[in-house]
Design a protein around this motif. Structure first.
Motif, PDB file in Angstrom:
ATOM      1  N   LYS A 209       0.825  -1.204   0.000  1.00 19.86           N
ATOM      2  CA  LYS A 209       0.000   0.000   0.000  1.00 19.86           C
ATOM      3  C   LYS A 209       0.860   1.256   0.000  1.00 19.86           C
ATOM      4  N   GLU A 210       1.967   1.250   0.743  1.00 20.24           N
ATOM      5  CA  GLU A 210       2.868   2.403   0.775  1.00 20.24           C
ATOM      6  C   GLU A 210       3.471   2.672  -0.593  1.00 20.24           C
ATOM      7  N   MET A 211       3.851   1.627  -1.312  1.00 20.76           N
ATOM      8  CA  MET A 211       4.437   1.792  -2.640  1.00 20.76           C
ATOM      9  C   MET A 211       3.409   2.350  -3.620  1.00 20.76           C
ATOM     10  N   VAL A 212       2.194   1.840  -3.545  1.00 17.79           N
ATOM     11  CA  VAL A 212       1.138   2.317  -4.447  1.00 17.79           C
ATOM     12  C   VAL A 212       0.768   3.758  -4.112  1.00 17.79           C
ATOM     13  N   ASP A 213       0.698   4.073  -2.837  1.00 18.84           N
ATOM     14  CA  ASP A 213       0.380   5.450  -2.431  1.00 18.84           C
ATOM     15  C   ASP A 213       1.457   6.425  -2.887  1.00 18.84           C
ATOM     16  N   GLN A 214       2.719   5.987  -2.876  1.00 18.62           N
ATOM     17  CA  GLN A 214       3.801   6.846  -3.332  1.00 18.62           C
ATOM     18  C   GLN A 214       3.673   7.134  -4.825  1.00 18.62           C
ATOM     19  N   LEU A 215       3.336   6.095  -5.598  1.00 16.34           N
ATOM     20  CA  LEU A 215       3.123   6.290  -7.036  1.00 16.34           C
ATOM     21  C   LEU A 215       1.972   7.255  -7.265  1.00 16.34           C
ATOM     22  N   LEU A 216       0.916   7.097  -6.487  1.00 11.32           N
ATOM     23  CA  LEU A 216      -0.245   7.977  -6.628  1.00 11.32           C
ATOM     24  C   LEU A 216       0.120   9.409  -6.261  1.00 11.32           C
ATOM     25  N   ASP A 217       0.916   9.582  -5.215  1.00 12.67           N
ATOM     26  CA  ASP A 217       1.337  10.928  -4.809  1.00 12.67           C
ATOM     27  C   ASP A 217       2.204  11.583  -5.881  1.00 12.67           C
ATOM     28  N   ASP A 218       3.063  10.780  -6.530  1.00 14.71           N
ATOM     29  CA  ASP A 218       3.907  11.325  -7.600  1.00 14.71           C
ATOM     30  C   ASP A 218       3.050  11.839  -8.759  1.00 14.71           C
ATOM     31  N   LEU A 219       2.008  11.094  -9.084  1.00 19.66           N
ATOM     32  CA  LEU A 219       1.106  11.536 -10.151  1.00 19.66           C
ATOM     33  C   LEU A 219       0.281  12.735  -9.701  1.00 19.66           C
ATOM     34  N   TYR A 220      -0.193  12.685  -8.460  1.00 17.04           N
ATOM     35  CA  TYR A 220      -1.038  13.766  -7.943  1.00 17.04           C
ATOM     36  C   TYR A 220      -0.254  15.065  -7.825  1.00 17.04           C
ATOM     37  N   GLY A 221       1.063  14.948  -7.600  1.00 15.12           N
ATOM     38  CA  GLY A 221       1.891  16.141  -7.531  1.00 15.12           C
ATOM     39  C   GLY A 221       1.931  16.915  -8.821  1.00 15.12           C
ATOM     40  N   GLN A 222       1.569  16.250  -9.935  1.00 16.66           N
ATOM     41  CA  GLN A 222       1.524  16.916 -11.223  1.00 16.66           C
ATOM     42  C   GLN A 222       0.176  17.579 -11.479  1.00 16.66           C
ATOM     43  N   THR A 223      -0.802  17.302 -10.624  1.00 14.28           N
ATOM     44  CA  THR A 223      -2.167  17.737 -10.917  1.00 14.28           C
ATOM     45  C   THR A 223      -2.940  18.044  -9.648  1.00 14.28           C
ATOM     46  N   ASP A 224      -2.378  18.905  -8.801  1.00 13.72           N
ATOM     47  CA  ASP A 224      -3.013  19.251  -7.531  1.00 13.72           C
ATOM     48  C   ASP A 224      -4.112  20.282  -7.764  1.00 13.72           C
ATOM     49  N   HIS A 225      -5.349  19.881  -7.500  1.00 18.34           N
ATOM     50  CA  HIS A 225      -6.486  20.773  -7.720  1.00 18.34           C
ATOM     51  C   HIS A 225      -7.066  21.285  -6.409  1.00 18.34           C
ATOM     52  N   GLU A 226      -6.303  21.196  -5.322  1.00 17.92           N
ATOM     53  CA  GLU A 226      -6.842  21.658  -4.045  1.00 17.92           C
ATOM     54  C   GLU A 226      -7.119  23.152  -4.059  1.00 17.92           C
ATOM     55  N   GLU A 227      -6.362  23.897  -4.913  1.00 20.93           N
ATOM     56  CA  GLU A 227      -6.585  25.338  -4.944  1.00 20.93           C
ATOM     57  C   GLU A 227      -7.911  25.710  -5.596  1.00 20.93           C
ATOM     58  N   TRP A 228      -8.600  24.738  -6.193  1.00 21.94           N
ATOM     59  CA  TRP A 228      -9.929  25.034  -6.705  1.00 21.94           C
ATOM     60  C   TRP A 228     -10.874  25.414  -5.569  1.00 21.94           C
ATOM     61  N   GLY A 229     -10.628  24.883  -4.398  1.00 21.80           N
ATOM     62  CA  GLY A 229     -11.538  25.105  -3.288  1.00 21.80           C
ATOM     63  C   GLY A 229     -12.607  24.028  -3.244  1.00 21.80           C
ATOM     64  N   ASP A 230     -13.248  23.930  -2.120  1.00 24.86           N
ATOM     65  CA  ASP A 230     -14.278  22.912  -1.930  1.00 24.86           C
ATOM     66  C   ASP A 230     -15.630  23.467  -2.347  1.00 24.86           C
ATOM     67  N   MET A 231     -16.218  22.841  -3.374  1.00 28.45           N
ATOM     68  CA  MET A 231     -17.514  23.285  -3.873  1.00 28.45           C
ATOM     69  C   MET A 231     -18.681  22.560  -3.186  1.00 28.45           C
ATOM     70  N   SER A 232     -18.340  21.638  -2.264  1.00 33.89           N
ATOM     71  CA  SER A 232     -19.402  20.835  -1.655  1.00 33.89           C
ATOM     72  C   SER A 232     -20.312  21.666  -0.754  1.00 33.89           C
ATOM     73  N   ASP A 233     -19.831  22.825  -0.279  1.00 37.98           N
ATOM     74  CA  ASP A 233     -20.657  23.665   0.587  1.00 37.98           C
ATOM     75  C   ASP A 233     -21.646  24.536  -0.188  1.00 37.98           C
ATOM     76  N   MET A 234     -21.524  24.542  -1.511  1.00 46.01           N
ATOM     77  CA  MET A 234     -22.438  25.367  -2.304  1.00 46.01           C
ATOM     78  C   MET A 234     -23.824  24.744  -2.324  1.00 46.01           C
ATOM     79  N   SER A 235     -24.821  25.604  -2.280  1.00 44.88           N
ATOM     80  CA  SER A 235     -26.193  25.128  -2.408  1.00 44.88           C
ATOM     81  C   SER A 235     -26.470  24.781  -3.869  1.00 44.88           C
ATOM     82  N   PRO A 236     -27.488  23.971  -4.131  1.00 43.05           N
ATOM     83  CA  PRO A 236     -27.832  23.659  -5.528  1.00 43.05           C
ATOM     84  C   PRO A 236     -28.104  24.909  -6.355  1.00 43.05           C
ATOM     85  N   GLU A 237     -28.703  25.934  -5.723  1.00 46.71           N
ATOM     86  CA  GLU A 237     -28.987  27.170  -6.451  1.00 46.71           C
ATOM     87  C   GLU A 237     -27.699  27.890  -6.831  1.00 46.71           C
TER      88      GLU A 237
END
Length: 333
Positions: A209-237
């Protein structure tokens, strides 16, 4: 910190970075909207027109670039980090700008962030795989080298594409020109398969699991979308309003600039977005529903008069015409 004097004004290095980035952005807008025979890139007036609906923001809170929503802009914000953005050449910078535009048009920001971090990372990687193919098919480059991120000068940046995913997982690459949901499923299957294989080799589920998570982190480091912000708090409207703003900006850009030269995937996404946000209106259907709610309706009804005609029979005369006005603008809906 180094400083530079220009026109009687001392500019800090950050000010100089901002100046370079703004000039690069202006040059990128010209490059995107003009034809480039050497790179076989057609003019993409649509992208440039859509940029006019975005708010330009500079901040060091993002890695290189991002997009987001804010209440004081029409269709969203294009966010750039001048410290890192200035290290790209014109073609790379233009590709990054188009990359961020595609995230908005493909409604990626409207996808709720998942509570499971692993699934959230897979979603981001899959979205970038879809977007980067459109960027490359449009004739742009994306950063694929070291020296972009100043805080990590040895970090090798590479775009998430089907071939790079195949290289990372050491397997055949997934199909090209598919949507992010397809790549999400592919990544999920590959991670499960890889973890099982590593567990057999290592004899430890934890190490696998540690090896797979490291591979995933390496890929995620190329595409970090955390700066988009969390849209889950938005109302449907609120979510609907934001999607309508993007749809209106897309529709206007398509109407004014056309979609000539865009890859088929992007043209399809534009048509789908505009159609979804502009449902077909049928006046006949709405009139039929209105009449049905009013009870029985007989167009041949005549009002009886309490008078007799010359023959001594009761006389009838037609009802006066009734005017019906329907507001179809949707303003009061």
């Amino acid at each position: 910190m180094g400083c530079k004097k220009r026109k009687g004004k001392i500019l800090s290095m950050k000010d100089e970075d901002r100046e370079k980035t703004r000039q690069l952005f202006a040059d990128a807008c010209m490059f995107i909207s003009s034809k480039n025979d050497k790179r076989k890139k057609p003019a993409h007036l649509f992208y440039t027109h859509f940029l006019l609906a975005l708010k330009y923001v500079e901040t060091e809170e993002v890695g290189i670039a991002a997009v987001g929503f804010s209440p004081d802009c029409a269709a969203g914000s294009l966010i750039l980090n001048p410290t890192n953005a200035k290290n790209m050449n014109l073609v790379e910078f233009s590709g990054v700008v188009v990359h961020e535009i595609c995230h908005l048009i493909l409604s990626h920001l409207m996808v709720p962030q998942l509570a499971d971090k692993r699934l959230g990372k897979l979603t981001n990687i899959a979205m970038d795989c879809e977007v980067n193919q459109i960027v490359m098919a449009s004739g742009y480059d994306l950063p694929w080298r070291v020296g972009i991120v100043e805080s990590k000068p040895d970090l090798a940046i590479f775009p998430i594409l089907p071939e790079t995913l195949g290289e990372q997982f050491k397997c055949d690459p997934p199909e090209i020109n598919r949507d992010w949901q397809f790549y999400f499923s592919w990544l999920l299957d590959m991670l499960d398969e890889l973890q099982k294989k590593q567990e057999e080799q290592e004899g430890s589920a934890e190490k696998a699991k540690e090896m797979v998570d490291q591979l995933l982190d390496d890929l995620y480091g190329q595409t970090d979308h955390e700066e988009w912000g969390d849209m889950s708090d938005m109302s449907p409207e609120e979510r609907q309003i934001m999607e309508q703003r993007i749809g209106q900006a897309v529709e206007e850009a398509a109407r004014e600039a056309g979609t000539e030269g865009l890859p088929g995937q992007m043209r399809g996404a534009i048509e789908k977005l505009v159609k979804r946000l502009k449902p077909e209106f049928s006046l006949a259907r709405y009139l039929n529903e209105f009449i049905a709610r009013c009870g029985e309706f007989n167009p041949f009804v005549r009002r009886r008069m309490n008078k007799h005609n010359l023959l001594g029979l009761l006389a009838f005369r037609p009802e006066k015409a009734v005017g019906l006005v329907l507001d179809t603008s949707g303003f009061f809906c």
